[in-house]
Design a protein around this motif. Structure first.
Motif, mmCIF file in Angstrom:
data_model
loop_
_atom_site.group_PDB
_atom_site.id
_atom_site.type_symbol
_atom_site.label_atom_id
_atom_site.label_comp_id
_atom_site.label_asym_id
_atom_site.label_seq_id
_atom_site.Cartn_x
_atom_site.Cartn_y
_atom_site.Cartn_z
ATOM 1 N N VAL A 52 39.045 -102.385 -11.147
ATOM 2 C CA VAL A 52 39.036 -102.914 -9.776
ATOM 3 C C VAL A 52 37.594 -103.149 -9.324
ATOM 4 N N THR A 53 36.738 -102.173 -9.575
ATOM 5 C CA THR A 53 35.336 -102.304 -9.181
ATOM 6 C C THR A 53 34.656 -103.437 -9.944
ATOM 7 N N ALA A 54 34.884 -103.487 -11.246
ATOM 8 C CA ALA A 54 34.273 -104.553 -12.060
ATOM 9 C C ALA A 54 34.719 -105.925 -11.573
ATOM 10 N N ARG A 55 35.989 -106.069 -11.258
ATOM 11 C CA ARG A 55 36.511 -107.364 -10.812
ATOM 12 C C ARG A 55 35.935 -107.768 -9.474
ATOM 13 N N ALA A 77 49.816 -103.804 -18.724
ATOM 14 C CA ALA A 77 49.130 -105.101 -18.762
ATOM 15 C C ALA A 77 49.409 -105.912 -17.505
ATOM 16 N N LYS A 78 50.569 -105.726 -16.877
ATOM 17 C CA LYS A 78 50.889 -106.447 -15.643
ATOM 18 C C LYS A 78 49.964 -106.014 -14.507
ATOM 19 N N ILE A 79 49.633 -104.739 -14.470
ATOM 20 C CA ILE A 79 48.713 -104.240 -13.443
ATOM 21 C C ILE A 79 47.320 -104.816 -13.673
ATOM 22 N N ILE A 80 46.894 -104.836 -14.921
ATOM 23 C CA ILE A 80 45.587 -105.404 -15.253
ATOM 24 C C ILE A 80 45.530 -106.867 -14.853
ATOM 25 N N GLU A 81 46.589 -107.596 -15.085
ATOM 26 C CA GLU A 81 46.637 -109.020 -14.730
ATOM 27 C C GLU A 81 46.547 -109.214 -13.211
ATOM 28 N N ILE A 82 47.180 -108.335 -12.445
ATOM 29 C CA ILE A 82 47.100 -108.399 -10.982
ATOM 30 C C ILE A 82 45.657 -108.245 -10.527
ATOM 31 N N VAL A 83 44.973 -107.273 -11.109
ATOM 32 C CA VAL A 83 43.573 -107.039 -10.745
ATOM 33 C C VAL A 83 42.719 -108.221 -11.197
ATOM 34 N N ARG A 85 43.415 -111.359 -11.709
ATOM 35 C CA ARG A 85 43.658 -112.603 -10.971
ATOM 36 C C ARG A 85 43.569 -112.424 -9.465
ATOM 37 N N ARG A 86 43.247 -111.211 -9.036
ATOM 38 C CA ARG A 86 43.186 -110.877 -7.600
ATOM 39 C C ARG A 86 44.484 -111.241 -6.893
ATOM 40 N N LYS A 87 45.582 -110.948 -7.530
ATOM 41 C CA LYS A 87 46.892 -111.224 -6.932
ATOM 42 C C LYS A 87 47.167 -110.223 -5.815
ATOM 43 N N PRO A 88 47.987 -110.617 -4.856
ATOM 44 C CA PRO A 88 48.327 -109.703 -3.759
ATOM 45 C C PRO A 88 49.080 -108.481 -4.282
ATOM 46 N N ILE A 89 48.849 -107.365 -3.617
ATOM 47 C CA ILE A 89 49.520 -106.130 -4.008
ATOM 48 C C ILE A 89 50.150 -105.459 -2.795
ATOM 49 N N ALA A 90 50.724 -106.250 -1.922
ATOM 50 C CA ALA A 90 51.269 -105.761 -0.652
ATOM 51 C C ALA A 90 52.291 -104.651 -0.857
ATOM 52 N N ARG A 91 53.055 -104.706 -1.932
ATOM 53 C CA ARG A 91 54.079 -103.677 -2.156
ATOM 54 C C ARG A 91 53.452 -102.297 -2.317
ATOM 55 N N LEU A 92 52.211 -102.216 -2.739
ATOM 56 C CA LEU A 92 51.563 -100.932 -2.941
ATOM 57 C C LEU A 92 51.009 -100.359 -1.639
ATOM 58 N N GLY A 93 50.894 -101.189 -0.609
ATOM 59 C CA GLY A 93 50.455 -100.711 0.687
ATOM 60 C C GLY A 93 48.953 -100.562 0.835
ATOM 61 N N LYS A 94 48.225 -100.493 -0.239
ATOM 62 C CA LYS A 94 46.762 -100.371 -0.210
ATOM 63 C C LYS A 94 46.172 -101.452 -1.096
ATOM 64 N N GLN A 95 44.894 -101.669 -0.982
ATOM 65 C CA GLN A 95 44.247 -102.702 -1.787
ATOM 66 C C GLN A 95 43.461 -102.115 -2.960
ATOM 67 N N LEU A 96 43.786 -100.907 -3.378
ATOM 68 C CA LEU A 96 43.205 -100.293 -4.575
ATOM 69 C C LEU A 96 41.683 -100.308 -4.610
ATOM 70 N N GLY A 97 41.044 -100.187 -3.459
ATOM 71 C CA GLY A 97 39.590 -100.152 -3.427
ATOM 72 C C GLY A 97 38.922 -101.513 -3.441
ATOM 73 N N ARG A 98 39.705 -102.576 -3.397
ATOM 74 C CA ARG A 98 39.123 -103.922 -3.453
ATOM 75 C C ARG A 98 38.117 -104.154 -2.336
ATOM 76 N N LYS A 99 38.517 -103.840 -1.105
ATOM 77 C CA LYS A 99 37.648 -104.086 0.050
ATOM 78 C C LYS A 99 36.372 -103.262 -0.063
ATOM 79 N N GLU A 100 36.500 -101.999 -0.454
ATOM 80 C CA GLU A 100 35.334 -101.133 -0.563
ATOM 81 C C GLU A 100 34.358 -101.646 -1.627
ATOM 82 N N ALA A 101 34.895 -102.058 -2.751
ATOM 83 C CA ALA A 101 34.038 -102.563 -3.829
ATOM 84 C C ALA A 101 33.389 -103.883 -3.431
#
Length: 112
Positions: A52-55, A77-83, A85-101
């Motif tokens: 997530v940070t690298a992306r 691999a599906k999770i890696i692809e989401i990260v 391609r910066r796909k939305p992850i609304a179902r998870l409720g959080k942005q996995l640190g994207r905004k912070e990074a």
């Protein structure tokens, strides 16, 4: 495998600069090894955080080094692809640190 037996990815990565300060390198390498391999965190979660940070920082070197490591640790691999391609992850409720990074800071929250 013991931390001392792991190899550096290469001289072009973060470890390459450490050649100029061997004493500092020892401390940084020990901290790196601890954070990646010796904490109580699931290794998949550790690799996900790195990806997530690298992306978000568009750090191709770290991404290339850690995508295979994440797969080897069993990160889906599906999770890696989401990260990747910066796909939305609304179902998870959080942005996995994207905004912070992306903004290079963590917002402090009041602890109850």
């Amino acid at each position: 495998m013991s931390p001392g037996s792991r190899t550096l990815v290469g001289l072009r990565g973060p470890s390459g600069i450490w050649l100029h300060s061997p004493k500092l390198a020892g401390h940084l390498r020990a901290a790196n090894q601890y954070l990646r391999f010796e904490t109580a965190l699931d290794r998949r979660l550790t690799e996900l955080a790195i990806l997530v940070t690298a992306r978000e920082l568009d750090n191709q070197f770290e991404w290339t080094a850690h995508e295979p490591a994440a797969l080897a640790e069993g990160l889906d691999a599906k999770i890696i692809e989401i990260v990747k391609r910066r796909k939305p992850i609304a179902r998870l409720g959080k942005q996995l640190g994207r905004k912070e990074a992306r903004h290079h800071r963590v917002r402090a929250r009041a602890v109850p």
